[in-house]
Structure formats: structure tokens, C-alpha cells
Scaffold this active site. Sequence first.
Site, PDB file in Angstrom:
ATOM      1  N   GLU A  16       0.125 -11.855  -0.891  1.00  0.00           N
ATOM      2  CA  GLU A  16      -0.390 -11.463  -2.516  1.00  0.00           C
ATOM      3  C   GLU A  16       0.749 -11.743  -3.337  1.00  0.00           C
ATOM      4  OE1 GLU A  16      -1.113  -7.547  -2.986  1.00  0.00           O
ATOM      5  OE2 GLU A  16      -0.435  -7.502  -5.195  1.00  0.00           O
ATOM      6  N   ARG A  41       4.348 -11.558 -11.612  1.00  0.00           N
ATOM      7  CA  ARG A  41       5.710 -10.880 -12.131  1.00  0.00           C
ATOM      8  C   ARG A  41       6.636 -11.847 -12.621  1.00  0.00           C
ATOM      9  NH1 ARG A  41       6.005  -5.770  -8.086  1.00  0.00           N
ATOM     10  NH2 ARG A  41       3.635  -5.329  -8.133  1.00  0.00           N
ATOM     11  N   LYS A  74      -7.348  -0.911  -3.761  1.00  0.00           N
ATOM     12  CA  LYS A  74      -6.094  -0.577  -3.732  1.00  0.00           C
ATOM     13  C   LYS A  74      -5.863   0.962  -3.715  1.00  0.00           C
ATOM     14  CE  LYS A  74      -1.489  -2.086  -5.208  1.00  0.00           C
ATOM     15  NZ  LYS A  74      -1.010  -3.245  -5.855  1.00  0.00           N
TER      16      LYS A  74
HETATM   17  C1  3PG Z   1       3.780  -3.413  -5.706  1.00  0.00           C
HETATM   18  O1  3PG Z   1       2.867  -3.806  -6.516  1.00  0.00           O
HETATM   19  O2  3PG Z   1       4.863  -3.563  -6.176  1.00  0.00           O
HETATM   20  C2  3PG Z   1       3.453  -3.056  -4.545  1.00  0.00           C
HETATM   21  O3  3PG Z   1       2.907  -1.819  -4.416  1.00  0.00           O
HETATM   22  C3  3PG Z   1       4.580  -3.133  -3.471  1.00  0.00           C
HETATM   23  O4  3PG Z   1       4.955  -1.925  -3.436  1.00  0.00           O
HETATM   24  P1  3PG Z   1       6.444  -1.501  -2.182  1.00  0.00           P
HETATM   25  O5  3PG Z   1       7.330  -2.753  -3.057  1.00  0.00           O
HETATM   26  O6  3PG Z   1       6.834  -0.406  -2.149  1.00  0.00           O
HETATM   27  O7  3PG Z   1       5.795  -2.163  -1.030  1.00  0.00           O
END
Ligand code: 3PG
Length: 222
Positions: free
Chosen positions: A49, A53, A137
Site C-alpha cells: 500500500e 504522503r 480498515k
Molecule cells: C498508517 O497509515 O500510517 C498505517 O496505519 C501504518 O501504521 P503503522 O506505521 O503504525 O504500522
Amino acid sequence: MRASTVPSVAESIARVRHFGILPVVEISAVEHALPLFEALSAGGLPVAEVTMRTPVALEAVSVLTRAHPDAFIGVGTVRTEQDAARALDAGARFVVSPGTSAEVVRLCNERGTLVMPGTCTPTEVQAALAAGAQLLKFFPAEASGGVGFLKALAGPFRDVSFVPTGGVNAANLAGYLALPQVAACGGSWMVAPRLLADGDFEQVRALTAEAVQVVAEARRRG
Ligand code: 3PG
């Protein structure tokens, strides 16, 4: 134009369940995309995924889907309908959102692509289902109560499948996967931005292989 290799929603849900983990990736340099994906694949997870960002996120998705048309490359941090349209145009095989936007769910469903909207309350679960989502999710999983919260949701929402994400790691992964309503977990621990910045793709492979092992053991215990 979408490639013919874009899986149907049902196929995508089956793939999510099969993998048991969705690596959540933040790509800051396009040249990291291919070695990163190769390390994930070598570890046993040809899936990512790619979060919206960074400015290069969708370029990275295009690079990956062109190089590996059958790979399960999705786009995350899709917050608006415009984000969703851009993600789908870039070739996203699935779409993940931190929250629930009915417009995002509707557009992805219209385009025949799996969408996983983020939820962390019963009201959000109902809104996501009403919008047409088939897989949710659960975010931010650990901060929202983790396994205990999901067990509490299982009364009224026993027919709903979740992908807990946020604070999941190799140590707590098995606890989530033991719940029947958990299709898979999302997480960034095997693809931490520091590993990518350092070019430490061997560590990405090793952490991915460890995570795959946790999934296999959790499923053996059934
Ligand atoms: C996110 O969107 O940042 C995810 O939830 C990943 O979370 P994590 O970095 O705690 O695995």
C-alpha cells in the site's frame, strides 16, 4: 486506462486474506520503489500500500504497476474523491483510506476496485457499510483498543471483516490474526522509512519473511 490485470473486488479481497499483511509504504524517492517491491516479494509479500504522503507516491505506483502488472499494488492515505481518482488513474489495484468518505467508496466501487475505508467506531462501521464498502480498515488499531475493541465489535458486526492498521507489529500481529473477523493487518514495521532511506532492502526482506512466518503460524493454529 486501466490494465486488464486489475483484479475484481472479490479477487482483491481474496488476495488480502491470502497475504494476511498489507505493508504500508511511504516512498520518498521513485528509485526506491522497485528495490523495495523486490525485497517485499523476496520476503514473501508481493503487495504494497503506497501512501499518498509524498510527492512521488503516484509516480512510484505507476512504475511498480508497469514493471509488475500482476503485483498487488494499492494506494493509501486516500482522503478525498480527487485523491481516489488520481490513485485509480495511476493504476491502484486497491485503495485504502484513513477514514470513511462515501464519495471515495462510491468512486472505487464504480471503478470496480477494492476500497478499504478507515473506521474506529460503530457509527463509522455502519457508515462505511452503508456507503458500499466490503472490507474495512480498523484505524488506528492499537490506539483505539486493538484486539479487545475488535472482540467487542464482533457482537453486532460479526459479519464484517477488518484490516487492523496502526501500531501493528511482529509481536502483536498474531493476536489480531487469531480473530475470525480479521482478514489481514496493515503495517509499516517491515518497510520503515529509515530502512528505505538507508537502502537496507535486505532488512526489509528479513522483516517481511519474519512477518510471513507469523501469518503462517497464526493460520496453522487456526
Ligand atoms: C498508517 O497509515 O500510517 C498505517 O496505519 C501504518 O501504521 P503503522 O506505521 O503504525 O504500522
